[in-house]
Design a protein around this motif. Structure first.
Motif, PDB file in Angstrom:
ATOM      1  N   HIS A  85      18.047   4.098  -3.333  1.00  0.00           N
ATOM      2  CA  HIS A  85      18.661   5.446  -4.163  1.00  0.00           C
ATOM      3  C   HIS A  85      18.123   7.187  -3.542  1.00  0.00           C
ATOM      4  CE1 HIS A  85      20.509   7.555  -7.350  1.00  0.00           C
ATOM      5  NE2 HIS A  85      21.892   7.259  -7.139  1.00  0.00           N
ATOM      6  N   PRO A  86      19.057   8.182  -3.771  1.00  0.00           N
ATOM      7  CA  PRO A  86      17.963   9.315  -3.170  1.00  0.00           C
ATOM      8  C   PRO A  86      16.767   9.221  -4.618  1.00  0.00           C
ATOM      9  CG  PRO A  86      20.814   9.482  -3.299  1.00  0.00           C
ATOM     10  CD  PRO A  86      20.340   8.085  -3.722  1.00  0.00           C
ATOM     11  N   THR A  87      17.033   8.812  -5.755  1.00  0.00           N
ATOM     12  CA  THR A  87      16.042   8.820  -6.452  1.00  0.00           C
ATOM     13  C   THR A  87      15.055   8.235  -6.078  1.00  0.00           C
ATOM     14  OG1 THR A  87      16.991   7.378  -8.591  1.00  0.00           O
ATOM     15  CG2 THR A  87      17.800   9.853  -8.545  1.00  0.00           C
ATOM     16  N   ASN A  88      15.173   6.835  -5.747  1.00  0.00           N
ATOM     17  CA  ASN A  88      13.713   6.243  -5.047  1.00  0.00           C
ATOM     18  C   ASN A  88      12.917   6.648  -4.018  1.00  0.00           C
ATOM     19  OD1 ASN A  88      12.549   3.961  -3.829  1.00  0.00           O
ATOM     20  ND2 ASN A  88      14.177   2.889  -3.430  1.00  0.00           N
ATOM     21  N   THR A  89      11.476   7.455  -4.812  1.00  0.00           N
ATOM     22  CA  THR A  89      10.994   8.019  -3.717  1.00  0.00           C
ATOM     23  C   THR A  89       9.898   6.713  -3.660  1.00  0.00           C
ATOM     24  OG1 THR A  89       9.918   8.498  -6.415  1.00  0.00           O
ATOM     25  CG2 THR A  89      10.646  10.071  -5.032  1.00  0.00           C
ATOM     26  N   ARG A  90       9.738   5.728  -4.027  1.00  0.00           N
ATOM     27  CA  ARG A  90       8.782   4.123  -3.639  1.00  0.00           C
ATOM     28  C   ARG A  90       9.383   4.169  -2.417  1.00  0.00           C
ATOM     29  NH1 ARG A  90       7.884  -1.547  -3.259  1.00  0.00           N
ATOM     30  NH2 ARG A  90       6.214  -2.098  -4.442  1.00  0.00           N
ATOM     31  N   ALA A  91      10.837   3.946  -1.547  1.00  0.00           N
ATOM     32  CA  ALA A  91      10.737   3.487  -0.189  1.00  0.00           C
ATOM     33  C   ALA A  91       9.890   4.236   1.013  1.00  0.00           C
ATOM     34  CB  ALA A  91      11.866   3.510   0.318  1.00  0.00           C
ATOM     35  N   ALA A  92       9.774   5.447   0.733  1.00  0.00           N
ATOM     36  CA  ALA A  92       8.972   6.285   1.402  1.00  0.00           C
ATOM     37  C   ALA A  92       7.413   6.279   1.336  1.00  0.00           C
ATOM     38  CB  ALA A  92       9.632   7.556   1.340  1.00  0.00           C
ATOM     39  N   CYS A  93       6.975   6.076   0.113  1.00  0.00           N
ATOM     40  CA  CYS A  93       6.334   5.902   0.232  1.00  0.00           C
ATOM     41  C   CYS A  93       4.964   4.436   0.659  1.00  0.00           C
ATOM     42  CB  CYS A  93       5.498   5.459  -1.508  1.00  0.00           C
ATOM     43  SG  CYS A  93       3.950   5.340  -1.662  1.00  0.00           S
ATOM     44  N   VAL A  94       5.543   2.933   1.054  1.00  0.00           N
ATOM     45  CA  VAL A  94       5.983   1.949   1.375  1.00  0.00           C
ATOM     46  C   VAL A  94       5.724   2.021   2.652  1.00  0.00           C
ATOM     47  CG1 VAL A  94       7.340  -0.226   1.225  1.00  0.00           C
ATOM     48  CG2 VAL A  94       7.213   1.189  -0.621  1.00  0.00           C
ATOM     49  N   GLU A  95       6.804   3.346   3.197  1.00  0.00           N
ATOM     50  CA  GLU A  95       6.814   3.677   4.667  1.00  0.00           C
ATOM     51  C   GLU A  95       5.206   4.159   5.330  1.00  0.00           C
ATOM     52  OE1 GLU A  95       9.844   5.966   6.861  1.00  0.00           O
ATOM     53  OE2 GLU A  95      10.848   4.153   5.835  1.00  0.00           O
ATOM     54  N   VAL A  96       4.958   5.181   4.412  1.00  0.00           N
ATOM     55  CA  VAL A  96       3.203   5.780   4.519  1.00  0.00           C
ATOM     56  C   VAL A  96       2.396   4.961   4.564  1.00  0.00           C
ATOM     57  CG1 VAL A  96       2.048   7.532   4.019  1.00  0.00           C
ATOM     58  CG2 VAL A  96       3.993   7.917   4.728  1.00  0.00           C
ATOM     59  N   ALA A  97       2.574   3.513   3.549  1.00  0.00           N
ATOM     60  CA  ALA A  97       1.844   2.622   3.168  1.00  0.00           C
ATOM     61  C   ALA A  97       0.951   2.064   4.397  1.00  0.00           C
ATOM     62  CB  ALA A  97       1.604   2.208   2.127  1.00  0.00           C
ATOM     63  N   ASP A  98       2.612   1.632   4.634  1.00  0.00           N
ATOM     64  CA  ASP A  98       2.539   0.661   6.209  1.00  0.00           C
ATOM     65  C   ASP A  98       1.814   1.433   7.119  1.00  0.00           C
ATOM     66  OD1 ASP A  98       3.416  -1.303   4.445  1.00  0.00           O
ATOM     67  OD2 ASP A  98       5.596  -1.318   5.120  1.00  0.00           O
ATOM     68  N   LYS A  99       2.616   2.711   8.051  1.00  0.00           N
ATOM     69  CA  LYS A  99       1.849   2.852   8.924  1.00  0.00           C
ATOM     70  C   LYS A  99       0.775   3.283   8.472  1.00  0.00           C
ATOM     71  CE  LYS A  99       2.566   7.186  11.541  1.00  0.00           C
ATOM     72  NZ  LYS A  99       2.913   9.114  11.166  1.00  0.00           N
ATOM     73  N   PHE A 100      -0.272   2.924   7.453  1.00  0.00           N
ATOM     74  CA  PHE A 100      -1.519   3.604   7.875  1.00  0.00           C
ATOM     75  C   PHE A 100      -2.028   2.564   7.161  1.00  0.00           C
ATOM     76  CE2 PHE A 100       0.454   8.643   8.079  1.00  0.00           C
ATOM     77  CZ  PHE A 100      -0.142   8.450   9.031  1.00  0.00           C
ATOM     78  N   ALA A 101      -2.147   1.405   6.784  1.00  0.00           N
ATOM     79  CA  ALA A 101      -2.620   0.318   6.310  1.00  0.00           C
ATOM     80  C   ALA A 101      -4.240  -0.008   7.721  1.00  0.00           C
ATOM     81  CB  ALA A 101      -1.734  -1.128   7.035  1.00  0.00           C
ATOM     82  N   SER A 102      -4.321   0.728   8.483  1.00  0.00           N
ATOM     83  CA  SER A 102      -5.412   0.084   8.931  1.00  0.00           C
ATOM     84  C   SER A 102      -6.346   0.793   8.256  1.00  0.00           C
ATOM     85  CB  SER A 102      -5.354   0.558  10.448  1.00  0.00           C
ATOM     86  OG  SER A 102      -5.404   1.809  10.543  1.00  0.00           O
ATOM     87  N   PHE A 103      -6.550   2.188   7.276  1.00  0.00           N
ATOM     88  CA  PHE A 103      -7.158   3.357   6.698  1.00  0.00           C
ATOM     89  C   PHE A 103      -7.252   2.058   5.685  1.00  0.00           C
ATOM     90  CE2 PHE A 103      -5.584   5.696  10.011  1.00  0.00           C
ATOM     91  CZ  PHE A 103      -6.441   6.626  10.509  1.00  0.00           C
ATOM     92  N   GLU A 104      -6.900   1.383   4.668  1.00  0.00           N
ATOM     93  CA  GLU A 104      -7.392   0.113   3.556  1.00  0.00           C
ATOM     94  C   GLU A 104      -7.380   1.601   2.758  1.00  0.00           C
ATOM     95  OE1 GLU A 104      -9.516  -2.784   4.086  1.00  0.00           O
ATOM     96  OE2 GLU A 104     -10.256  -1.420   6.255  1.00  0.00           O
ATOM     97  N   PRO A 105      -6.632   3.322   2.045  1.00  0.00           N
ATOM     98  CA  PRO A 105      -6.064   3.578   1.650  1.00  0.00           C
ATOM     99  C   PRO A 105      -6.881   2.697   0.086  1.00  0.00           C
ATOM    100  CG  PRO A 105      -4.958   3.942   2.533  1.00  0.00           C
ATOM    101  CD  PRO A 105      -4.665   2.659   3.195  1.00  0.00           C
ATOM    102  N   LEU A 106      -7.811   3.918  -1.250  1.00  0.00           N
ATOM    103  CA  LEU A 106      -7.868   3.079  -2.497  1.00  0.00           C
ATOM    104  C   LEU A 106      -7.586   4.296  -3.399  1.00  0.00           C
ATOM    105  CD1 LEU A 106     -10.520   0.922  -2.093  1.00  0.00           C
ATOM    106  CD2 LEU A 106      -8.437   0.028  -2.669  1.00  0.00           C
ATOM    107  N   PHE A 107      -6.829   4.115  -4.584  1.00  0.00           N
ATOM    108  CA  PHE A 107      -6.706   5.392  -4.864  1.00  0.00           C
ATOM    109  C   PHE A 107      -6.972   5.194  -6.134  1.00  0.00           C
ATOM    110  CE2 PHE A 107      -3.317   6.966  -1.698  1.00  0.00           C
ATOM    111  CZ  PHE A 107      -3.322   7.877  -2.302  1.00  0.00           C
ATOM    112  N   GLY A 108      -7.366   5.749  -7.282  1.00  0.00           N
ATOM    113  CA  GLY A 108      -7.609   6.103  -9.250  1.00  0.00           C
ATOM    114  C   GLY A 108      -7.216   7.075  -9.149  1.00  0.00           C
ATOM    115  N   ILE A 109      -6.157   7.090  -9.951  1.00  0.00           N
ATOM    116  CA  ILE A 109      -5.624   8.260 -10.995  1.00  0.00           C
ATOM    117  C   ILE A 109      -6.039   8.390 -12.408  1.00  0.00           C
ATOM    118  CG2 ILE A 109      -3.013   9.262 -11.599  1.00  0.00           C
ATOM    119  CD1 ILE A 109      -1.626   7.591  -8.891  1.00  0.00           C
ATOM    120  N   GLU A 110      -5.801   9.313 -12.792  1.00  0.00           N
ATOM    121  CA  GLU A 110      -6.261   9.635 -13.978  1.00  0.00           C
ATOM    122  C   GLU A 110      -5.441   9.977 -15.411  1.00  0.00           C
ATOM    123  OE1 GLU A 110     -10.304  12.224 -14.114  1.00  0.00           O
ATOM    124  OE2 GLU A 110     -10.556  11.799 -12.342  1.00  0.00           O
TER     125      GLU A 110
END
Ligand code: ADP
Ligand code: MN
Ligand code: MN
Ligand code: MN
Length: 338
Positions: A85-110
């Motif tokens: 759905h146009p309000t679904n921002t997760r799908a694009a996030c999954v795409e980028v996460a898959d593309k750059f999985a070899s970088f093993e990104p980690l986040f901590g959000i406050e």
């Protein structure tokens, strides 16, 4: 015995979406599958074509109901095509996460937030001049004068732990009635799923106390701190060496990137990123060690160790974390790709 699954999703309200949920009773042993809702009541569809699809993406034990009950965070899909759905921002996030999985990104959000009751922040006086004593004693404070809402914070923290959310800490904030919890370190998509689920629990538990938890970025105008969602980030390269730390800061401040990121850093960032109250002005980009007036801070321990993570201090409390983690992952990992 039958059990309850609370289906949770993010709606289409502008400029900041709301969370919605409804309950499905499932037979013993049945898995929570695809479900639907009326998108015309959530700013997600016109009335004459109102069906939207709920697709489960992250399920945890329900710490409020207990037993076998579960909380089911969903992404919203279009009917028939099952496209995002146009309000679904997760799908694009999954795409980028898959593309750059070899970088093993980690986040901590406050996640900073403010409790409200009777139209004012919790603990603020109900009469006289309505304002409490100026900021100073409230941050990480203790005592009935300095603190309001701790019982809700404790109930929320317990609930997050019981749900298996990777919550890493809590603290009282600079403004009376304002608090923070942190989630992470977790991956690009995982941290955002966890933050949305933790927000749901915060709203739901505050509701039982007759209190509203607000993620408004500047809940009280004037000399009172705004509420942010400082976003801490690392890749495997950054966790191994300082060159990658500096490269990440440079990439985030690079041409066109400041504007692109700010556009995804939450509604009303201009009101919060004033250059006062531990922020850098939104029109200026600067990074520095231990600098809480910078856009991006390199923690002193990271400078000392020569490796670790960076903190983007600009995201508002009201961010969509799927957008923020996508932007940072894409910008930093693209720049580091040979
Ligand atoms: P602050 O000093 O800015 O208040 P906090 O302690 O509130 O910092 O939050 C720091 C966050 O950074 C936590 O969520 C923690 O999990 C996260 N963090 C720690 N190490 C890393 C790392 N290597 N990569 C990403 N995030 C990290
Ligand atoms: Mn913090
Ligand atoms: Mn804080
Ligand atoms: Mn911080």
């Amino acid at each position: 015995m039958a059990y309850r699954a609370e289906y949770i999703w993010i709606d289409g309200t502008e400029p900041t979406p709301l969370m919605r949920s409804k309950t499905k009773i499932l037979a013993d042993g049945a898995e929570p599958g695809i479900w639907g809702f009326d998108g015309s009541s959530t700013n997600q569809a016109p009335g004459d074509n109102s069906d939207c699809v709920l697709n489960p993406v992250y399920t945890v034990p329900d710490p409020i109901r207990g037993g076998n009950d579960v909380l089911v965070l969903c992404e919203v899909l279009l009917p028939e095509s099952f496209e995002p759905h146009p309000t679904n921002t997760r799908a694009a996030c999954v795409e980028v996460a898959d593309k750059f999985a070899s970088f093993e990104p980690l986040f901590g959000i406050e996640q900073e937030y403010t409790f409200f009751k009777d139209g004012r922040p919790l603990g603020w006086p109900q009469e006289g001049y309505y304002y409490p004593a100026p900021q100073g004693p409230y941050y990480c404070g203790v005592g009935a004068v300095e603190i309001a809402g701790r019982e809700i914070v404790e109930a929320h923290t317990t609930a997050c732990i019981e749900a298996g959310i990777n919550i890493s800490g809590t603290n009282a904030e600079v403004m009376l009635g304002q608090w923070e919890f942190q989630v992470g370190p977790s991956g690009t998509v995982e941290v955002a799923d966890e933050l949305w689920m933790a927000r749901y629990l915060l709203y739901r538990i505050s509701e039982d106390f007759g209190v509203n938890a607000s993620i408004s970025a500047k809940p009280i105008k004037g000399d009172w701190n705004g509420a942010g969602a400082h976003t801490n980030f690392s890749t495997n390269q950054m966790r191994e060496g300082y060159d990658a730390i500096i490269a990440a800061c440079e990439a985030i401040g690079g041409p066109g990137k400041v504007e692109e990121h700010l556009a995804g850093y939450g509604h009303g960032y201009e009101d919060r990123l004033t250059g006062l109250h531990e922020t850098a002005h939104y029109s200026q980009f600067r990074y520095g060690v231990s600098d809480r007036g910078a856009s991006v801070r390199i923690p002193w321990q990271v400078a000392k160790d020569g490796k670790g993570y960076i903190e983007d201090r600009r995201p508002n409390a009201n961010i969509d974390p799927y957008v923020v983690t996508r932007l940072i992952t894409n910008t930093v990992c693209s720049a580091a790709t040979p």
